[in-house]
Every structure is written in C-alpha cells, then in structure tokens.
Design an enzyme around this catalytic site. Sequence first.
Site, PDB file in Angstrom:
ATOM      1  N   LYS A 113       6.616  -6.453   7.171  1.00 42.04           N
ATOM      2  CA  LYS A 113       6.377  -6.148   8.576  1.00 42.04           C
ATOM      3  C   LYS A 113       5.963  -7.450   9.258  1.00 42.04           C
ATOM      4  O   LYS A 113       5.682  -8.443   8.566  1.00 42.04           O
ATOM      5  CB  LYS A 113       5.312  -5.061   8.736  1.00 42.04           C
TER       6      LYS A 113
ATOM      7  N   CYS B 144       0.792  -1.238   0.000  1.00 41.94           N
ATOM      8  CA  CYS B 144       0.000   0.000   0.000  1.00 41.94           C
ATOM      9  C   CYS B 144       0.821   1.283   0.000  1.00 41.94           C
ATOM     10  O   CYS B 144       0.718   2.076  -0.935  1.00 41.94           O
ATOM     11  CB  CYS B 144      -0.962  -0.009   1.178  1.00 41.94           C
TER      12      CYS B 144
HETATM   13  P1  NAD Z   1      -4.590  -8.837  -3.652  1.00 43.42           P
HETATM   14  O1  NAD Z   1      -3.681  -8.848  -4.803  1.00 43.42           O
HETATM   15  O2  NAD Z   1      -4.194  -9.542  -2.384  1.00 43.42           O
HETATM   16  O3  NAD Z   1      -6.026  -9.420  -4.091  1.00 43.42           O
HETATM   17  C1  NAD Z   1      -6.682  -9.095  -5.263  1.00 43.42           C
HETATM   18  C2  NAD Z   1      -7.443 -10.309  -5.752  1.00 43.42           C
HETATM   19  O4  NAD Z   1      -8.235  -9.961  -6.881  1.00 43.42           O
HETATM   20  C3  NAD Z   1      -6.543 -11.461  -6.201  1.00 43.42           C
HETATM   21  O5  NAD Z   1      -6.884 -12.632  -5.498  1.00 43.42           O
HETATM   22  C4  NAD Z   1      -6.855 -11.598  -7.716  1.00 43.42           C
HETATM   23  O6  NAD Z   1      -6.780 -12.937  -8.160  1.00 43.42           O
HETATM   24  C5  NAD Z   1      -8.270 -11.075  -7.768  1.00 43.42           C
HETATM   25  N1  NAD Z   1      -8.742 -10.645  -9.075  1.00 43.42           N
HETATM   26  C6  NAD Z   1      -8.102  -9.940 -10.039  1.00 43.42           C
HETATM   27  N2  NAD Z   1      -8.935  -9.701 -11.075  1.00 43.42           N
HETATM   28  C7  NAD Z   1     -10.133 -10.267 -10.772  1.00 43.42           C
HETATM   29  C8  NAD Z   1     -11.392 -10.340 -11.423  1.00 43.42           C
HETATM   30  N3  NAD Z   1     -11.597  -9.781 -12.610  1.00 43.42           N
HETATM   31  N4  NAD Z   1     -12.390 -10.988 -10.796  1.00 43.42           N
HETATM   32  C9  NAD Z   1     -12.202 -11.564  -9.588  1.00 43.42           C
HETATM   33  N5  NAD Z   1     -11.042 -11.517  -8.923  1.00 43.42           N
HETATM   34  C10 NAD Z   1     -10.012 -10.875  -9.499  1.00 43.42           C
HETATM   35  O7  NAD Z   1      -4.874  -7.298  -3.344  1.00 43.42           O
HETATM   36  P2  NAD Z   1      -5.236  -6.638  -1.930  1.00 43.42           P
HETATM   37  O8  NAD Z   1      -3.992  -6.484  -1.119  1.00 43.42           O
HETATM   38  O9  NAD Z   1      -6.416  -7.316  -1.366  1.00 43.42           O
HETATM   39  O10 NAD Z   1      -5.627  -5.167  -2.407  1.00 43.42           O
HETATM   40  C11 NAD Z   1      -6.839  -4.896  -3.100  1.00 43.42           C
HETATM   41  C12 NAD Z   1      -7.062  -3.390  -3.074  1.00 43.42           C
HETATM   42  O11 NAD Z   1      -7.235  -2.925  -1.728  1.00 43.42           O
HETATM   43  C13 NAD Z   1      -5.902  -2.585  -3.650  1.00 43.42           C
HETATM   44  O12 NAD Z   1      -6.409  -1.464  -4.300  1.00 43.42           O
HETATM   45  C14 NAD Z   1      -5.142  -2.149  -2.394  1.00 43.42           C
HETATM   46  O13 NAD Z   1      -4.429  -0.966  -2.594  1.00 43.42           O
HETATM   47  C15 NAD Z   1      -6.270  -1.931  -1.411  1.00 43.42           C
HETATM   48  N6  NAD Z   1      -5.893  -2.075  -0.019  1.00 43.42           N
HETATM   49  C16 NAD Z   1      -5.045  -3.075   0.383  1.00 43.42           C
HETATM   50  C17 NAD Z   1      -4.716  -3.209   1.730  1.00 43.42           C
HETATM   51  C18 NAD Z   1      -3.775  -4.268   2.196  1.00 43.42           C
HETATM   52  O14 NAD Z   1      -3.308  -4.173   3.336  1.00 43.42           O
HETATM   53  N7  NAD Z   1      -3.458  -5.283   1.398  1.00 43.42           N
HETATM   54  C19 NAD Z   1      -5.268  -2.324   2.681  1.00 43.42           C
HETATM   55  C20 NAD Z   1      -6.134  -1.347   2.246  1.00 43.42           C
HETATM   56  C21 NAD Z   1      -6.452  -1.221   0.898  1.00 43.42           C
END
Ligand code: NAD
Length: 443
Positions: free
Chosen positions: A321, A260
Amino acid sequence: MKISVIGTGYVGLVSGTCLAEVGHDVICVDIDKDKVDQLKNGKIPIYEPGLEELVLKNVKANKLHFTTNLEDIGDPEVIFFALPTPPDGDGQADLKYVLSAAKDVAKILKSYTVLVNKSTVPVGTSKKVKDVVANETDIEFDVVSNPEFLREGFAVDDFLRADRIVVGTSSTKAREVMKRLYLPFTSEDIPLLLMDEASSEMTKYAANSFLAAKISFMNEIANLCEIVGADVDEVRSGIGADERIGHRFLFPGIGYGGSCFPKDVLALNRIAELNDYDFKILNAVMGVNDRQKHTLINKLKNYYDNELDGKVFALWGLAFKPDTDDIREAPSLIIIEELIKLGAKIKAYDPEAAENVKKIFGDHSLIEFVDNMYDVVKDVDAILIATEWAEFRAPDFARVKNLIKYPIIFDGRNLYDLELMKNEEFHYESIGRKTIVLEKQQV
Ligand code: NAD
C-alpha cells in the site's frame, strides 16, 4: 515511567518512539545488530512518515535508547513485546519469538513488572507467557494483552491519536499501571477499553478479519459490476452513504496484502478450526483475496490473447500500500511472478519499496528497476498500477504518451476518472468499472 520495548520493528519502533514522545523513558531492544546500529547512528531502518523526526528528537532528549543487550533495560515498570508472530506451517501464529523473549526477560526481572504483549497473538497467549515467565522467576509480574491497531503509512499518527486503546488484563494492579502509562494518549474521544485477556486478544483478530472481509466483499461486488455493466464507484458511494455501512474501506482493487491482514485472517481461521468451528466467511475472504491478486494478469491475458511472451510492462508501485516500503504479501509480487512465468519483462518503479523487491527478484533477467515514474514507462507496452502512491494520481499524461509505446493502462487501484482517460485517449482497464477501449489500430 521507565519502559522497555522488546522488538524494534514497525510496531516496536513506533510504539517506543511515541511513548518517549509523551515523556516516558524508553529503551528499545532488538536482536538485529544492524538495525540497532542504524538507529544508534540516527538512521531509521523502515520508511514511515514522521517517524524519523520523532526518533531523532527523542534520542536527542535522552528519552529514547536502543540496544541489543537485554540486560541494559535495567528495572522498567513495563516491558512491551512487539515481536513477529508469522504463520507457522499450519496457519497458526507462531509464538516462538514471543515465548523465547518472555523466557529471557523473566531471567532479568528485578521488581514487579507489567509484561505487555503488543504482538498479534491467539487467544490464550497471555496465559502461555505467564506460565513461561513464572517458570523462570519468583519476582511478581502481570501479563497484559494490548493489541496494536496502527496502520503502516499512518503509524505515528495512529499511535498518538488512536481510535481506542484496548487493554486486556484481569489484574487490578496491572490495570492501574496501564492507565497511568496511556494517560497522555487517552481522552473523551480516545477511550482506554479495559477487558479480559481473551477478549482483548480476540478483538485484534476480529478487527483485522472484519476489515479484510470488507475488502473482499467489495472486490466481489466490483467483479460482478464488470460482468453486469455497473460501475463500482457509483455503487460504493451509494452504499457508503448508509451510515450503517460508512464510506471507509470500500475500495476495490487487486487484493489486500501486508504483514497483518493475510496472516491474521489465516490465524483466526486456524483458531476456529482448532476449536471445531467452521468459520465459513473467513475461508471465503481468503479465497476471494487470492483470486483478486491475479485480476490484472487475467486482464492482460485477455487483452493480449494470452500472448505475453516478449511484452514489456511498466509496474507502478510495489509496496502493498502507499506510504510504506513494506512488500510482505504485496499483490505486486504475484504480478511479477506471473509475468516472469509468462515470459514478459517488467520495468518496476516504487518510491520506497524497490530495495525490498530487489532482495527477491534483483537478479532476474526479466525485471529491471527504474528510478522514476516517467523513465520506467519508456518504450513499454503498457503500464500496470499496483499501489496507489500519491504521485501516480495525477501524472503528466502527455509526457507518459510521448514515452510509452502504446497508451495502455491496467489500473489495479482505480486511480483515474474514466472520462479523463477517454479524453486523454488511453486504453484503460480498472477494477469494477467500464473499460475505456481504444481500437487496436489506435494503440
Ligand atoms: P517486524 O518484523 O517489523 O519487527 C519485529 C522485530 O522483532 C524485528 O526487528 C526482529 O529483529 C525483532 N526480534 C525478533 N526476536 C527478537 C528477540 N528475541 N528480542 C528482540 N528483538 C527480536 O514486526 P512488526 O510488523 O513490528 O509486527 C510485530 C507484531 O505486531 C506482529 O505480531 C504483528 O502482527 C503485530 N502488528 C503489526 C502491525 C504492522 O502494521 N506492522 C500492526 C499491528 C500489529
């Protein structure tokens, strides 16, 4: 309420599970078949404390389901998008996953649905999603911005007991749906903050960039402390006691990482650039962080007079982390890369993240992965600490000393008290504090 979550990664899986936990009927969709198969078999594809128990419980209660087939979602009241928004070549958040999922979802809408964007996205994305969906369907819908603030390692707790829930929408109808959805999570202490879409989208970038700035600021203070002979721990408690500053997020180290902060600071800077605004602080925040990731390597070069070829180092911690297996943008990766370039060998240990690092460096002859924190220090020249896992906080120093070639620790996370290191007779270098020096003949 019937809810669907598209994207079952860190955010999607935690959100879906917690929404099921409070009684909603949730179906999570992901295109990654392997991930969905694991979840269907009761295996959790990520490491996140407390998550497995909740997933299993809610699957058993028939409130949480997983699928790769979008059609399976039926006719939910709310559809969340929790999709990746990685930087594109330009530093902007790449919206291709969000927009393509929105297009697919539009084709299967059956009745009024609230489409909620949980991904971190630039200002204006709600409007883009709205246009994409409207092009595909005549069914009524609203698009809502609902950024996620959970921290990996505390994700379940953060979702169930958030500091606040931010909802951005100009639709009264969608507001009422969102209020109902989040009712079990809100209280006097946990407000639901309703605002317009643009402010909500900006809130997420502003929050992460501010936190990243706090870290970079403290890293600068720490570096200067080393030069002028001050102790950053003392300075930290001195400024943290000021209520306007507060104690949290004042820990210096070897830079922030994760999925992030790096991408969100970059994306906010890009938003500023695209709007002809020179956001000076953000450039500095990123520059300081890049430099800070090399701090331990610089300390090593200095200590070993630039002769690292043939040295062997134990690396304690690989995750960006503690309490996560996430290695995205982790400082440990820079350390490994640099050490390999300099011809040093790395023996690495992490309680959760080793498998992910193996996917990048697994075949390299200069890196070896070891299964516990003591075996990894056997016969190494020094220990490098890159992640503050709890198990590193109070090691059996006598045992370490028996195993290690020289009693030397380069600590990128300031885990140990300086007096203790002196008494234990270690050469100890940390961030922004005095070095505990053992004469070279002693080591
Ligand atoms: P991630 O990569 O862990 O998960 C995303 C998932 O989406 C994956 O499993 C992928 O296979 C799936 N995916 C991709 N295209 C798809 C589709 N068309 N249909 C269905 N599934 C699909 O990502 P994340 O860490 O969960 O982050 C997601 C969002 O949330 C990002 O924008 C990130 O910036 C935000 N975010 C993340 C965190 C964190 O701590 N990881 C915290 C706050 C916000």
